[in-house]
Motif scaffolding. Sequence first.
Motif, mmCIF file in Angstrom:
data_model
loop_
_atom_site.group_PDB
_atom_site.id
_atom_site.type_symbol
_atom_site.label_atom_id
_atom_site.label_comp_id
_atom_site.label_asym_id
_atom_site.label_seq_id
_atom_site.Cartn_x
_atom_site.Cartn_y
_atom_site.Cartn_z
ATOM 1 N N CYS A 22 0.872 -1.182 0.000
ATOM 2 C CA CYS A 22 0.000 0.000 0.000
ATOM 3 C C CYS A 22 0.904 1.225 0.000
ATOM 4 C CB CYS A 22 -0.908 -0.008 1.212
ATOM 5 S SG CYS A 22 -1.843 1.521 1.447
ATOM 6 N N VAL A 23 0.851 1.974 -1.087
ATOM 7 C CA VAL A 23 1.691 3.160 -1.218
ATOM 8 C C VAL A 23 0.860 4.406 -0.976
ATOM 9 C CG1 VAL A 23 3.185 4.488 -2.745
ATOM 10 C CG2 VAL A 23 3.182 1.992 -2.868
ATOM 11 N N ALA A 24 1.369 5.269 -0.117
ATOM 12 C CA ALA A 24 0.697 6.532 0.186
ATOM 13 C C ALA A 24 1.298 7.651 -0.647
ATOM 14 C CB ALA A 24 0.827 6.860 1.663
ATOM 15 N N SER A 25 0.439 8.488 -1.190
ATOM 16 C CA SER A 25 0.896 9.655 -1.941
ATOM 17 C C SER A 25 0.033 10.850 -1.574
ATOM 18 C CB SER A 25 0.829 9.380 -3.447
ATOM 19 O OG SER A 25 -0.496 9.121 -3.841
ATOM 20 N N GLY A 26 0.492 12.014 -1.980
ATOM 21 C CA GLY A 26 -0.238 13.221 -1.666
ATOM 22 C C GLY A 26 0.578 14.149 -0.801
ATOM 23 N N SER A 27 -0.069 15.166 -0.299
ATOM 24 C CA SER A 27 0.645 16.201 0.434
ATOM 25 C C SER A 27 0.942 15.821 1.875
ATOM 26 C CB SER A 27 -0.172 17.490 0.398
ATOM 27 O OG SER A 27 -1.454 17.258 0.959
ATOM 28 N N ILE A 28 0.214 14.861 2.426
ATOM 29 C CA ILE A 28 0.414 14.453 3.814
ATOM 30 C C ILE A 28 0.691 12.965 3.840
ATOM 31 C CG2 ILE A 28 -0.584 14.297 6.113
ATOM 32 C CD1 ILE A 28 -2.421 16.632 5.282
ATOM 33 N N ARG A 29 1.917 12.592 4.226
ATOM 34 C CA ARG A 29 2.275 11.182 4.197
ATOM 35 C C ARG A 29 2.909 10.730 5.495
ATOM 36 N NH1 ARG A 29 5.652 11.435 -1.234
ATOM 37 N NH2 ARG A 29 5.856 13.572 -0.511
ATOM 38 N N ILE A 30 2.553 11.382 6.573
ATOM 39 C CA ILE A 30 3.009 10.954 7.883
ATOM 40 C C ILE A 30 1.790 10.428 8.619
ATOM 41 C CG2 ILE A 30 4.042 11.674 10.054
ATOM 42 C CD1 ILE A 30 5.518 13.838 8.512
ATOM 43 N N PHE A 31 1.886 9.167 9.042
ATOM 44 C CA PHE A 31 0.739 8.529 9.656
ATOM 45 C C PHE A 31 1.090 7.963 11.021
ATOM 46 C CE2 PHE A 31 -1.599 9.050 5.879
ATOM 47 C CZ PHE A 31 -0.759 8.756 4.822
ATOM 48 N N ASP A 32 0.093 7.894 11.867
ATOM 49 C CA ASP A 32 0.242 7.223 13.153
ATOM 50 C C ASP A 32 0.003 5.738 12.933
ATOM 51 O OD1 ASP A 32 -1.407 10.109 14.366
ATOM 52 O OD2 ASP A 32 0.735 9.690 14.478
ATOM 53 N N VAL A 48 -7.528 -6.977 9.944
ATOM 54 C CA VAL A 48 -6.591 -8.082 9.758
ATOM 55 C C VAL A 48 -5.357 -7.851 10.621
ATOM 56 C CG1 VAL A 48 -5.114 -9.296 8.121
ATOM 57 C CG2 VAL A 48 -7.380 -8.484 7.400
ATOM 58 N N ALA A 49 -4.744 -6.682 10.472
ATOM 59 C CA ALA A 49 -3.536 -6.359 11.228
ATOM 60 C C ALA A 49 -3.334 -4.850 11.217
ATOM 61 C CB ALA A 49 -2.314 -7.045 10.624
ATOM 62 N N GLN A 50 -2.679 -4.338 12.247
ATOM 63 C CA GLN A 50 -2.378 -2.919 12.296
ATOM 64 C C GLN A 50 -1.006 -2.709 12.912
ATOM 65 O OE1 GLN A 50 -5.525 -1.027 14.472
ATOM 66 N NE2 GLN A 50 -5.129 -2.155 16.361
ATOM 67 N N ILE A 51 -0.415 -1.566 12.587
ATOM 68 C CA ILE A 51 0.927 -1.267 13.073
ATOM 69 C C ILE A 51 0.990 0.207 13.442
ATOM 70 C CG2 ILE A 51 1.751 -0.924 10.692
ATOM 71 C CD1 ILE A 51 4.490 -2.021 11.662
ATOM 72 N N GLY A 52 1.546 0.486 14.620
ATOM 73 C CA GLY A 52 1.667 1.858 15.070
ATOM 74 C C GLY A 52 2.940 2.511 14.560
ATOM 75 N N SER A 53 3.083 3.779 14.852
ATOM 76 C CA SER A 53 4.247 4.522 14.392
ATOM 77 C C SER A 53 5.538 4.008 15.011
ATOM 78 C CB SER A 53 4.084 6.016 14.697
ATOM 79 O OG SER A 53 3.882 6.204 16.089
ATOM 80 N N ALA A 54 5.430 3.371 16.183
ATOM 81 C CA ALA A 54 6.599 2.816 16.856
ATOM 82 C C ALA A 54 6.888 1.380 16.428
ATOM 83 C CB ALA A 54 6.411 2.877 18.369
ATOM 84 N N ARG A 71 5.947 -1.749 7.818
ATOM 85 C CA ARG A 71 5.850 -0.456 7.145
ATOM 86 C C ARG A 71 7.244 0.090 6.899
ATOM 87 N NH1 ARG A 71 2.721 3.364 11.400
ATOM 88 N NH2 ARG A 71 3.320 5.046 9.957
ATOM 89 N N ASP A 72 7.409 0.791 5.783
ATOM 90 C CA ASP A 72 8.648 1.471 5.425
ATOM 91 C C ASP A 72 8.298 2.937 5.280
ATOM 92 O OD1 ASP A 72 10.895 2.597 4.242
ATOM 93 O OD2 ASP A 72 11.355 0.796 3.081
ATOM 94 N N ASN A 73 8.533 3.707 6.326
ATOM 95 C CA ASN A 73 8.131 5.113 6.308
ATOM 96 C C ASN A 73 8.902 5.910 5.254
ATOM 97 O OD1 ASN A 73 6.263 4.741 8.404
ATOM 98 N ND2 ASN A 73 7.832 5.082 9.960
ATOM 99 N N ALA A 74 10.133 5.515 4.983
ATOM 100 C CA ALA A 74 10.925 6.231 3.973
ATOM 101 C C ALA A 74 10.322 6.071 2.577
ATOM 102 C CB ALA A 74 12.363 5.730 3.987
ATOM 103 N N LYS A 75 9.643 4.940 2.351
ATOM 104 C CA LYS A 75 9.015 4.682 1.052
ATOM 105 C C LYS A 75 7.515 4.925 1.094
ATOM 106 C CE LYS A 75 12.400 1.219 -0.445
ATOM 107 N NZ LYS A 75 12.591 -0.179 -0.906
ATOM 108 N N ASN A 76 7.011 5.390 2.232
ATOM 109 C CA ASN A 76 5.567 5.642 2.383
ATOM 110 C C ASN A 76 4.752 4.409 2.016
ATOM 111 O OD1 ASN A 76 5.945 8.494 2.991
ATOM 112 N ND2 ASN A 76 6.493 8.707 0.835
#
Length: 115
Positions: A22-32, A48-54, A71-76
């Motif tokens: 799942c790739v995020a795009s747009g002006s806001i790409r920082i998620f909790d 199914v599954a969830q992952i926090g910022s930590a 999750r790979d925050n550098a690749k959104n």
Amino acid sequence: QVQLEESGGGLVQAGGSLRLSCVASGSIRIFDSMGWYRQPPGKQRELVAQIGSAGNTDYADSVKGRFTISRDNAKNTLYLQMNNLKPEDTAVYYCKADNIFGTYWGQGTQVTVSS
């Protein structure tokens, strides 16, 4: 604006594996929190599954030991590695992301597991 685009779904035999992205795009790409949900035919959407910022994770009992969320925050990008798939995993899989500005959903990707 935020857009989430899932990929990686398809048809697989029972016991097989798939990796959803799942790739995020747009002006806001920082998620909790980010997560994967699914909606089997004729049923309600479920977590199914969830992952926090930590990096803390949580899984539905039905997928524990078989699915891994990351999750790979550098690749959104959010991932779901699905192993030992079962016919009951057949569903449309959706990506979800939350931040202080709102909750965002992707359009979904179909996963079909044949017996």
